[in-house]
Design an enzyme around this catalytic site. Sequence first.
Site, mmCIF file in Angstrom:
data_model
loop_
_atom_site.group_PDB
_atom_site.id
_atom_site.type_symbol
_atom_site.label_atom_id
_atom_site.label_comp_id
_atom_site.label_asym_id
_atom_site.label_seq_id
_atom_site.Cartn_x
_atom_site.Cartn_y
_atom_site.Cartn_z
ATOM 1 C CB THR A 132 -0.893 -0.009 1.266
ATOM 2 O OG1 THR A 132 -1.512 1.256 1.428
ATOM 3 C CG2 THR A 132 -0.068 -0.257 2.532
ATOM 4 C CG ASP A 133 -1.161 4.969 -1.027
ATOM 5 O OD1 ASP A 133 -1.725 4.340 -0.106
ATOM 6 O OD2 ASP A 133 -1.743 5.837 -1.709
ATOM 7 C CD GLU A 134 -3.389 3.586 4.501
ATOM 8 O OE1 GLU A 134 -3.145 3.443 5.702
ATOM 9 O OE2 GLU A 134 -4.550 3.610 4.035
ATOM 10 C CE1 TYR A 157 -3.381 -2.571 5.770
ATOM 11 C CE2 TYR A 157 -3.167 -0.241 5.239
ATOM 12 C CZ TYR A 157 -3.272 -1.556 4.830
ATOM 13 O OH TYR A 157 -3.249 -1.866 3.493
ATOM 14 C CE LYS A 161 -0.003 -4.573 3.063
ATOM 15 N NZ LYS A 161 -0.413 -5.909 2.550
#
Length: 353
Positions: A132-134, A157, A161
């Site tokens: 993810t870009d997060e 989260y 990741k």
Amino acid sequence: MEGANLIVTGGCGFIGSNFVRMVLTELPNCRLVNLDNLTYAGNPKNLADVENDPRYRFVKGDICDAELVASIFAEEKIDTVVHFAAESHVDRSITGPAAFIQTNIVGTFTLLEAARTAWQGRDDVRFLHVSTDEVYGSLGETGLFTEETSYDPRSPYSASKASSDHLVSAYHHTYDFPTLITNCSNNYGPYHFPEKLIPLIISNALNGKELPVYGDGKNVRDWLYVVDHCAAILKVLQQGVFGETYNIGGNNEKQNIEVVQTVCDLLDEKVGLLSSGETRRSLIRFVKDRPGHDRRYAIDAGKIRRELGWEPSVTFEQGIEQTIEWYLNHREWVEEILSGSYRDYYAQQYGER
Ligand code: NAD
Ligand code: DAU
């Protein structure tokens, strides 16, 4: 990839189910095992249309179960891993981070070890980790995330990741393991679980319920239609360079409030105003913000465009229209989720809203 033997983890979730369907269509000679332990977010009905395909096998099981994973690698002669399985919802990671550490970190490690053990000496194999870009944190008013942006995860989260991404990269550097990592922006489209912003708003707006917008509604997300994300993953699998990371995004930055208003207006147009005669925008409520809410995400997808020739096939306007049509035509899919155990969870977290 023509006769590949794939294991897809988390194939009963939102993106995974769209990807499984695409692979079975695009790669006629493949075999595909879907390993999914059916958490609240996993729904076998997402793949009801392919369950009798002789090339497809569903295994209900946990990616953290090393023995099970090893047995699938051996039985199915797996040569390709596409790893989606994860706890994926930021709000849940704030109230209950433990499952995120277990599945997202320990689960990824378990898969890496199973593949490394099974694949010793092979050069016709690949392990694609979907991320993810997060992991890059939050942007200010300007700038884009590139593959060189430093990691700065800010929720349990995204930290889980980021940790799994680092493990995958470490396997490449240490063991010359054939890894590919993709970091994608916010997806939307068919089979999106109705706790996420867009399907939640569609469902509540159809039912005349309040539409919760966190904070001032000006947080920005960069939206990508799920089918375009799946096509990008397939491209990376087929043409990506081992050890590389590819950012995937739709170049569709929107403030949350704009997205919510767009959904309201489209539903007013398609199904008519509320029974009170009011527009659906009247249901919007600004509510308490998410703790640590990242302000802005935006992806520079230049690398995958230049090097692999991938581009999104739909604009946000086309994708959101198709998404709303899908939800209007699959109301029973959402209703079944909303009437099951998810209803009690939601009521406990958020009360009657
Ligand atoms: P999802 O929550 O809809 O689906 C997750 C799936 O994984 C479910 O089917 C669930 O049952 C399964 N799963 C969870 N824990 C498992 C375990 N221990 N063993 C086996 N299966 C397990 O998630 P999604 O939105 O489809 O996201 C898929 C992946 O893509 C995730 O890795 C997520 O981080 C990443 N991602 C998502 C988005 C997005 O916008 N949704 C964007 C970028 C990246
Ligand atoms: O950026 C990619 C990420 O996108 C993925 O890695 C995650 O798995 C996926 O869940 C998604 O994370 P977000 O937190 O961005 O998605 P969510 O749908 O939860 O929220 C989108 C935006 O809308 C965010 O700024 C929070 C806001 N929001 C969300 C909900 C559920 C609201 O304003 N109201 C809501 O009720």
